[in-house]
Design a protein around this motif. Structure first.
Motif, PDB file in Angstrom:
ATOM      1  N   PHE A  15      29.827 -76.406  -3.713  1.00  0.00           N
ATOM      2  CA  PHE A  15      28.566 -75.850  -4.195  1.00  0.00           C
ATOM      3  C   PHE A  15      27.646 -75.486  -3.028  1.00  0.00           C
ATOM      4  O   PHE A  15      26.971 -74.447  -3.054  1.00  0.00           O
ATOM      5  CB  PHE A  15      27.880 -76.859  -5.119  1.00  0.00           C
ATOM      6  CG  PHE A  15      26.484 -76.478  -5.497  1.00  0.00           C
ATOM      7  CD1 PHE A  15      26.249 -75.417  -6.362  1.00  0.00           C
ATOM      8  CD2 PHE A  15      25.391 -77.168  -4.984  1.00  0.00           C
ATOM      9  CE1 PHE A  15      24.958 -75.058  -6.717  1.00  0.00           C
ATOM     10  CE2 PHE A  15      24.103 -76.818  -5.326  1.00  0.00           C
ATOM     11  CZ  PHE A  15      23.889 -75.751  -6.194  1.00  0.00           C
ATOM     12  N   LYS A  20      28.584 -74.482  -0.160  1.00  0.00           N
ATOM     13  CA  LYS A  20      29.080 -73.214   0.375  1.00  0.00           C
ATOM     14  C   LYS A  20      28.671 -72.031  -0.495  1.00  0.00           C
ATOM     15  O   LYS A  20      28.443 -70.924  -0.003  1.00  0.00           O
ATOM     16  CB  LYS A  20      30.603 -73.264   0.500  1.00  0.00           C
ATOM     17  CG  LYS A  20      31.103 -74.174   1.612  1.00  0.00           C
ATOM     18  CD  LYS A  20      32.611 -74.080   1.735  1.00  0.00           C
ATOM     19  CE  LYS A  20      33.108 -74.926   2.884  1.00  0.00           C
ATOM     20  NZ  LYS A  20      34.587 -74.837   3.040  1.00  0.00           N
ATOM     21  N   ASP A  21      28.589 -72.274  -1.816  1.00  0.00           N
ATOM     22  CA  ASP A  21      28.217 -71.190  -2.725  1.00  0.00           C
ATOM     23  C   ASP A  21      26.794 -70.696  -2.473  1.00  0.00           C
ATOM     24  O   ASP A  21      26.505 -69.504  -2.608  1.00  0.00           O
ATOM     25  CB  ASP A  21      28.340 -71.653  -4.178  1.00  0.00           C
ATOM     26  CG  ASP A  21      29.789 -71.931  -4.561  1.00  0.00           C
ATOM     27  OD1 ASP A  21      30.682 -71.372  -3.887  1.00  0.00           O
ATOM     28  OD2 ASP A  21      30.015 -72.711  -5.507  1.00  0.00           O
TER      29      ASP A  21
END
Length: 496
Positions: free
Chosen positions: A309, A311-312
């Motif tokens: 998450f 990285k998102d």
């Protein structure tokens, strides 16, 4: 005056019996027997026999009981002892004032030589086979725990250190560390793990890794559900010859669960990361009906999902800029040195396979922002030259010229000039002449001539433009050099 060997003071307790008056004939008239003054017993006149007799003589013991306690230690004076050190009977008495009194029958003193030394064993450090094996095991454990190369056990300095710590001890060689010691330590650790996990309910985790030689392995670990939450490594599997498909991972998971059940450990939950093959393997494990495995709850790692998450939502541009700055200060000597002088702490680079390193990276960047700004503001001119991805020959020449203009000691200046001559080529001087930022300023007459001759030989068709440029005639007027078109034209010349 008659000279000869001095008589032993022990003779003060005996009377010499001449050979002529004895039933045993002597040789050369020497004394062959002696009579005890205390019990009148005749014995062979050997010092060892006489000493042994006094130790058993009851009359001698009763005579000395009044002068010493029951724990007195009577020592016979040596031949070289002075008369002042001995009693009237040639014996030396040492009294222990704290000893308890015992019965008259137990008051027989113990005889020993006054100058007798202790056993040699008290001056020697002995290492038994059992003790050596114990130390070998500990040395091996240290090497395994610290990932130290096995050959270090044969290093002369390591051997010297061990022998200073334990004289006479020789540490195991690398073959023993790689062989029987490794097997023994492994068996011991494995046995302890099985004993600790016996009867425990655990959560099993399975994940893929790469070792220091980039060989793929799968590690299986378990965590106890008790308050301490102890973690144990159950198995490591070399998977070099197998693809990490869901079916292959399922086989590894089943074998690991059965292995735990073999020593009484009950696996009730199973966790992996959230890659596609791991997720599929978990579903297959849930659907599997096997009494040897039992009911196992499977789920994905939440920490891994939170990292995904992060990285998102991360800003790739910000991450890239911060990484570029940190790399510059970590891998360039001058800014790194100035950054440390300013009191900057360690900067962290993010790694995709190390969770939370992006957060650590941004945190270290923000916390040391004031140090980074200080270095950049105080050393702007130097940093501008070193931070460039492309450094042309004219910039190199300028840096060398700037170094030569600084104050140096005579011997340092000579060394710097030698390095300058080794670095410079005619192309450097030509580029320095054509760069509008420098215009050949600071070059000696000889260097200027070398640069112009290089231009004439390598680019004879451009010499007319070069002369016009140096003379600041059309089209290279002063104001026109600031325009981008003229800059681009000159940059073409700088790429020599």
């Amino acid at each position: 005056m008659i000279t000869g060997r001095k008589k032993d003071p022990l003779w003060r307790n005996f009377i010499e019996i001449p050979a002529s008056s004895s039933s045993t004939t002597g040789v050369g008239g020497k004394t062959l027997r002696a009579q005890c003054k205390h019990c009148k017993t005749n014995i062979v006149s050997l010092i060892a026999r006489m000493r042994a007799h006094l130790e058993k003589c009851p009359d001698y013991a009763s005579r000395n009981s009044s002068a010493s306690t029951s724990s007195s230690r009577i020592q016979i004076c040596e031949n070289d002892s002075s008369d002042e050190d001995c009693g009237a009977d040639g014996m030396q008495v040492k009294v222990n004032p704290t000893a308890e009194k015992t019965s008259q029958a137990s008051q027989v003193p113990t005889l020993s030589k006054s100058s007798s030394r202790g056993s040699m064993s008290q001056y020697i450090v002995k290492t038994s086979e059992k003790e050596k094996h114990k130390i070998d095991i500990q040395v091996a454990k240290y090497i395994y725990a610290t990932n130290t190369p096995f050959r270090h056990s044969e290093h002369p300095e390591f051997i010297k250190m061990m022998q200073l710590s334990r004289p006479g001890y020789l540490p195991p060689n690398r073959k023993n560390i790689d062989g029987k010691l490794l097997d023994e330590v492994y068996d011991t650790v494995k046995s302890n793990m099985e004993n600790n996990l016996k009867g425990k309910v655990v959560c099993m985790a399975l994940d893929g890794w790469s070792n220091i030689r980039n060989e793929p392995i799968v590690c299986v670990s378990v965590t106890t559900t008790e308050n301490d939450g102890s973690v144990y490594l159950v198995d490591t599997i070399d998977t070099s010859s197998n693809s990490h498909t869901s079916n292959y991972l399922l086989i590894l998971a089943i074998e690991s669960i059965k292995k735990c059940r073999s020593f009484g450990c009950n696996v009730r939950s199973f966790v992996t990361d959230n890659t596609a093959n791991m997720a599929k393997m978990r579903r297959q494990l849930t659907e599997l009906e096997d009494d040897q495995i039992g009911d196992v709850i499977t789920y994905g790692c939440s920490a891994h999902l939170i990292n995904l998450f992060a990285k998102d939502i991360e800003e790739a541009e910000i991450k890239s800029d911060v990484k570029k700055i940190i790399k510059y200060f970590k891998y360039h000597h001058f800014p790194q040195a100035k950054y440390k002088e300013a009191g900057g702490k360690a900067l962290v680079l993010p790694q995709d396979v190390r969770w939370n390193t992006l957060a650590d990276c941004l945190e270290s960047y923000v916390n040391n922002w004031h140090c980074l700004v200080k270095v950049c503001s105080e050393h702007r001119s130097v940093l501008d030259l070193t931070i460039k991805d492309l450094c042309v020959l004219s910039n190199c020449t300028h840096i060398w010229k700037d170094l030569l203009s600084s104050d140096w000691l005579p011997e340092e200046a000579d060394k710097l000039k030698a390095r300058f001559k080794a670095a410079m080529t005619p192309a450097h001087f030509a580029a320095y002449i054509l760069d509008p930022n420098f215009n050949g300023d600071g070059l000696s007459e000889e260097e200027d001539t070398i640069g112009m001759e290089f231009l004439d030989s390598s680019c004879p068709n451009t010499m007319k433009d070069v002369l016009a440029y140096r003379a600041r005639s059309y089209p290279f007027l002063e104001y026109s050099l600031e325009q981008s078109s003229a800059q681009r034209k000159l940059l073409n010349w700088l790429q020599l």
